[in-house]
Write a protein that holds these residues in place. Structure first.
Motif, mmCIF file in Angstrom:
data_model
loop_
_atom_site.group_PDB
_atom_site.id
_atom_site.type_symbol
_atom_site.label_atom_id
_atom_site.label_comp_id
_atom_site.label_asym_id
_atom_site.label_seq_id
_atom_site.Cartn_x
_atom_site.Cartn_y
_atom_site.Cartn_z
ATOM 1 N N UNK A 86 0.834 -1.198 0.000
ATOM 2 C CA UNK A 86 0.000 0.000 0.000
ATOM 3 C C UNK A 86 0.875 1.257 0.000
ATOM 4 N N UNK A 87 1.976 1.224 0.741
ATOM 5 C CA UNK A 87 2.895 2.362 0.760
ATOM 6 C C UNK A 87 3.482 2.607 -0.628
ATOM 7 N N UNK A 88 3.779 1.536 -1.359
ATOM 8 C CA UNK A 88 4.280 1.671 -2.729
ATOM 9 C C UNK A 88 3.199 2.292 -3.620
ATOM 10 N N UNK A 89 1.960 1.860 -3.416
ATOM 11 C CA UNK A 89 0.843 2.424 -4.188
ATOM 12 C C UNK A 89 0.695 3.920 -3.922
ATOM 13 N N UNK A 90 0.763 4.291 -2.644
ATOM 14 C CA UNK A 90 0.683 5.708 -2.275
ATOM 15 C C UNK A 90 1.837 6.487 -2.906
ATOM 16 N N UNK A 91 3.030 5.892 -2.869
ATOM 17 C CA UNK A 91 4.208 6.558 -3.433
ATOM 18 C C UNK A 91 4.065 6.769 -4.936
ATOM 19 N N UNK A 92 3.529 5.775 -5.627
ATOM 20 C CA UNK A 92 3.350 5.881 -7.072
ATOM 21 C C UNK A 92 2.372 7.002 -7.418
ATOM 22 N N UNK A 93 1.292 7.079 -6.657
ATOM 23 C CA UNK A 93 0.313 8.159 -6.880
ATOM 24 C C UNK A 93 0.951 9.517 -6.598
ATOM 25 N N UNK A 94 1.740 9.581 -5.524
ATOM 26 C CA UNK A 94 2.390 10.840 -5.163
ATOM 27 C C UNK A 94 3.330 11.313 -6.261
ATOM 28 N N UNK A 95 4.021 10.379 -6.887
ATOM 29 C CA UNK A 95 4.928 10.746 -7.976
ATOM 30 C C UNK A 95 4.157 11.321 -9.164
ATOM 31 N N UNK A 96 2.991 10.756 -9.426
ATOM 32 C CA UNK A 96 2.166 11.263 -10.534
ATOM 33 C C UNK A 96 1.693 12.688 -10.249
#
Length: 288
Positions: A86-96
């Motif tokens: 989930x943290x990776x998912x949040x990080x990916x969204x944050x990068x976008x």
């Protein structure tokens, strides 16, 4: 979605120091986690406090790895990997969003972007996703094999078949009982292959142990007749360990596990700092 700021409510008996083993506190902690799992599936939506799961895992690992609680540890690790994914998912969204707002910064002068250091950390979380997942799968496999080794001479050795089925579902033809362990859910084909190869090695090892046991019993028949049950058991365990050393160094495995746990815990804490929840922001506003 998982809220990393979910309040942590430890059972009263589980609020002691991390390094101090207390059987009652441990049991209360795992019962508390089980009660949550009984009502909520272990997924990214599960509201199990991460701090509670890290606490439970660390207290199985230290001060000495509690081999009999490896199934509990496996479930804790599965939840930790859920937090990580989930943290990776949040990080990916944050990068976008970072990329989007970097282009739109002139339209909103109050917009605050991530610093270069923060951006590098978040990029690393996404980049290292496959590596961290592989780390988790390998330590999970190693724990399964170490627990099988432990059960061969443990007081609860009668539970070996049950745990073999949990670790390697379908290993008993005609008795395919679904595993209750969380790590079995969502395995990729390559991860299933890793566990299948581990099972084949485990099966060969168990056959070797079974043959050795029969030969050992015949060779020691006269000697065993002169020993008490306790003495015979101690002699068997010593002979077993001399013939079959543990598959892994416990200290190295614990170190490996702690490295994984610390990696995910730091990831969660940094993301909490970078992206505080609405409740945390509100508390910060009231405090200033």
């Amino acid at each position: 979605m998982q809220d990393f700021h979910h309040p942590m409510i430890l059972p009263a008996t589980a609020s002691g120091m991390r390094g101090q083993y207390n059987a009652e506190a441990h049991r209360a902690t795992y019962d508390h986690i089980s009660s949550i799992l009984d009502n909520e599936p272990a997924s990214a939506n599960t509201q199990i406090p991460p701090a509670l799961v890290f606490y439970a895992a660390q207290n199985i690992l230290r001060p000495t790895l509690i081999l009999g609680q490896i199934p509990d540890l496996l479930d804790c690790l599965a939840m930790v990997d859920t937090f990580r994914r989930y943290a990776v998912e949040v990080s990916s969204v944050a990068l976008s969003w970072q990329e989007y707002y970097a282009k739109e910064l002139s339209s909103d002068p109050d917009m605050i972007l991530l610093t270069e250091r923060e951006l590098k950390k978040i990029q690393d979380y996404v980049t290292n996703d496959e590596r961290d997942r592989l780390h988790y799968i390998l330590v999970t496999k190693n724990l399964c094999l170490l627990h099988v080794y432990y059960l061969m001479t443990a007081p609860e050795s009668c539970m070996l078949a049950k745990h073999l089925n949990d670790y390697f579902p379908g290993c008993f033809p005609g008795h395919d009982i679904p595993s209750k362990l969380l790590f079995q859910h969502g395995l990729s084909d390559s991860e299933k292959q890793t566990m299948e190869e581990a099972y084949q090695d485990c099966k060969e090892w168990i056959l070797d142990v079974t043959q050795w046991e029969e030969e050992h019993e015949q060779e020691q028949e006269q000697l065993l007749a002169t020993l008490t049950v306790e003495q015979a058991d101690a002699a068997f365990q010593q002979a077993f360990r001399e013939k079959f050393p543990p598959p892994y160094s416990q200290e190295e495995l614990v170190s490996d596990l702690e490295h994984y746990l610390n990696t995910v815990e730091r990831m969660i804490r940094r993301l909490e700092d970078y992206f505080p929840s609405a409740k945390v922001l509100e508390r910060l506003k009231r405090a200033t």
